[in-house]
Design an enzyme around this catalytic site. Sequence first.
Site, short mmCIF file in Angstrom:
data_model
loop_
_atom_site.label_atom_id
_atom_site.label_comp_id
_atom_site.label_asym_id
_atom_site.label_seq_id
_atom_site.Cartn_x
_atom_site.Cartn_y
_atom_site.Cartn_z
N ARG A 169 45.04 103.43 55.85
CA ARG A 169 43.95 102.54 55.37
C ARG A 169 43.12 101.86 56.44
O ARG A 169 42.22 101.10 56.10
CB ARG A 169 44.50 101.46 54.44
CG ARG A 169 45.34 101.96 53.29
CD ARG A 169 44.58 102.89 52.38
NE ARG A 169 45.32 103.16 51.14
CZ ARG A 169 45.08 104.21 50.38
NH1 ARG A 169 44.14 105.08 50.70
NH2 ARG A 169 45.77 104.40 49.28
N ASN A 202 40.55 109.20 54.74
CA ASN A 202 39.70 108.61 53.68
C ASN A 202 39.70 107.09 53.76
O ASN A 202 40.10 106.39 52.84
CB ASN A 202 40.13 109.09 52.28
CG ASN A 202 41.54 108.68 51.90
OD1 ASN A 202 42.40 108.50 52.76
ND2 ASN A 202 41.79 108.54 50.61
N ASP A 250 41.01 115.05 52.13
CA ASP A 250 41.97 114.49 51.17
C ASP A 250 41.54 113.13 50.65
O ASP A 250 40.99 112.31 51.39
CB ASP A 250 43.36 114.34 51.80
CG ASP A 250 44.34 113.72 50.82
OD1 ASP A 250 44.53 114.29 49.75
OD2 ASP A 250 44.88 112.64 51.12
N HIS A 281 43.26 118.93 49.44
CA HIS A 281 43.64 118.30 48.17
C HIS A 281 43.08 119.25 47.10
O HIS A 281 41.88 119.24 46.82
CB HIS A 281 42.99 116.92 48.08
CG HIS A 281 43.28 116.20 46.80
ND1 HIS A 281 43.65 114.87 46.76
CD2 HIS A 281 43.28 116.61 45.50
CE1 HIS A 281 43.86 114.50 45.50
NE2 HIS A 281 43.61 115.54 44.72
N HIS A 327 50.33 118.01 48.64
CA HIS A 327 50.94 117.48 47.41
C HIS A 327 50.87 118.39 46.17
O HIS A 327 50.32 118.01 45.14
CB HIS A 327 50.38 116.10 47.08
CG HIS A 327 48.89 115.95 47.18
ND1 HIS A 327 47.98 116.84 46.66
CD2 HIS A 327 48.14 114.97 47.75
CE1 HIS A 327 46.76 116.41 46.90
NE2 HIS A 327 46.83 115.29 47.57
N ASP A 362 52.52 111.50 50.98
CA ASP A 362 51.26 111.01 50.40
C ASP A 362 51.37 109.49 50.17
O ASP A 362 50.86 108.97 49.17
CB ASP A 362 50.90 111.75 49.10
CG ASP A 362 49.46 111.45 48.66
OD1 ASP A 362 48.71 110.83 49.43
OD2 ASP A 362 49.11 111.83 47.53
N HIS A 384 48.31 100.47 47.94
CA HIS A 384 47.21 99.69 47.36
C HIS A 384 47.74 98.28 47.18
O HIS A 384 48.95 98.05 47.27
CB HIS A 384 46.81 100.26 45.99
CG HIS A 384 46.21 101.63 46.07
ND1 HIS A 384 44.96 101.88 46.57
CD2 HIS A 384 46.72 102.84 45.72
CE1 HIS A 384 44.70 103.17 46.52
NE2 HIS A 384 45.77 103.79 46.02
N PHE A 417 44.50 105.47 42.26
CA PHE A 417 45.58 106.46 42.32
C PHE A 417 46.43 106.23 43.57
O PHE A 417 45.89 105.96 44.64
CB PHE A 417 44.98 107.87 42.41
CG PHE A 417 44.25 108.32 41.18
CD1 PHE A 417 44.92 108.96 40.15
CD2 PHE A 417 42.88 108.13 41.06
CE1 PHE A 417 44.24 109.41 39.02
CE2 PHE A 417 42.19 108.57 39.93
CZ PHE A 417 42.87 109.20 38.91
O1 DOR Z 1 47.10 109.37 44.59
C1 DOR Z 1 46.36 109.52 45.54
N1 DOR Z 1 46.04 108.50 46.36
N2 DOR Z 1 45.86 110.73 45.79
C2 DOR Z 1 44.90 110.92 46.71
O2 DOR Z 1 44.47 112.02 46.87
C3 DOR Z 1 44.38 109.78 47.49
C4 DOR Z 1 45.36 108.71 47.57
C5 DOR Z 1 44.75 107.44 48.09
O3 DOR Z 1 43.97 107.47 49.04
O4 DOR Z 1 45.12 106.38 47.57
#
Ligand code: DOR
Length: 428
Positions: free
Chosen positions: A62, A92, A150, A177, A230, A303, A307, A321
């Site tokens: 992050r 990302n 991804d 992905h 994944h 993965d 969050h 997600f």
């Molecule tokens: O569940 C997911 N979270 N899949 C992804 O491809 C991205 C990831 C995220 O960046 O939180």
Amino acid sequence: MITRLQNVKRLGAELGAGALETLFFEDGVILGWNLDRQADQTLDGRGGTVVPALIELHAHLREPGQEEKEDLESGLAAAAAGGYGTVVSMPNTAPVVDDPALVRSLIAKAEGLGYARLRPAAALTKGQKGEQLAELALLKEAGAVTFTDDGRTNEDARMLRLGLEYAHSLGLVVSVHAEDATLRADGVMNEGAVSESLGLPGNPVAAEAARVARDVELARLTGARLHIQHLSSARALEIVRRAKADGIVVTCEVCPHHLTLTDEALRSFDAMYKVAPPLRTQADAEALLEGLRDGTVDCLATDHAPHTSAEKERDLLQAPFGIPSIEVAFPLMYTRFADVLGPAKIVELFTSAPARVMGWTLPSLEEGAPADLTVLDFETEREVKVSEFKSKARFSPWAGEKLRGWPVLTVVGGRVAFERASRPDTNS
Ligand code: DOR
């Protein structure tokens, strides 16, 4: 400085039966076993089993831009606590890691922290927008180890083809992905009996399977090295199995959550279980396990997708997600699957297997190898306590579970990156 790590076993056929040995290393390099040498420092493995430090090919750390979820310090400390010595971070972030200067600064910052090593993935396309390739050669020169969009999907097949060709000429893998975004649409969970009974928008297996089928054709076309991230479904796995039988250069990873959880978990309406690709059915989880057994699946990756709790407490339609798991992945896999896969295979799936996928030197504990090692405690049962997580994401689908196989000591480049308190705290 010479360090001796005493009271450790080596992973052998008869796990736990090994004698206690001593491993010596100096300045980040292994000197050898049971040497008649003085040491400046002694570490105690407390009877655990020493293995090469685990390698993570897929973690969301992050930084930059989303430090409220995780940052390099918390993410790499969490990785070390999970037994990892090397982490491939996903690009990302905000901004996206598509700039060589950013790759360099992330690596430099991580080196100063003293936890797991950072080997960043860079975006395949600028801004991960799928419109223009990123500066792949410069990104590689800066230290990027693989290219991936991804977090997003590669909708434009021609762009992925170009990316595969370019990355191949640089000797690097493209990681994908694999979900068809148009078919996935606004699905928040696996499409099937459970999504229907809950009235939630589903994401069909076909979204993954169709995209995997397309992508292996692009690997066939280009001869490039394609890694599928994944993998979640039996259908997609079957396509990979056939592609491999056809001689296509394709590798894939599976994640602990797809092996240990199913879409039934969504009946709780808890967005902690919302992940992309989604948790599937028990039959899918069993097929993935069989894929690990028969070698169709190349390695494990987490993965790890942290969050904030506030984000994951939103309703299923709104929450982001992702499932964080970097601190529990090894003990979870060991506790659930040591009977089926055997401890040595599980260790391999976390160490040599990811290295092989990336084309890296295979990790080893022999003279001359980097002193990146992890001591695992296969005996002591410890509970998953989110309050003890180094990650900022202090929630877990496995909270409260009693697991074995916890990393108790992680050494990276000869330095202690993590040490677990010797006795599990039984009071809380
Ligand atoms: O569940 C997911 N979270 N899949 C992804 O491809 C991205 C990831 C995220 O960046 O939180």
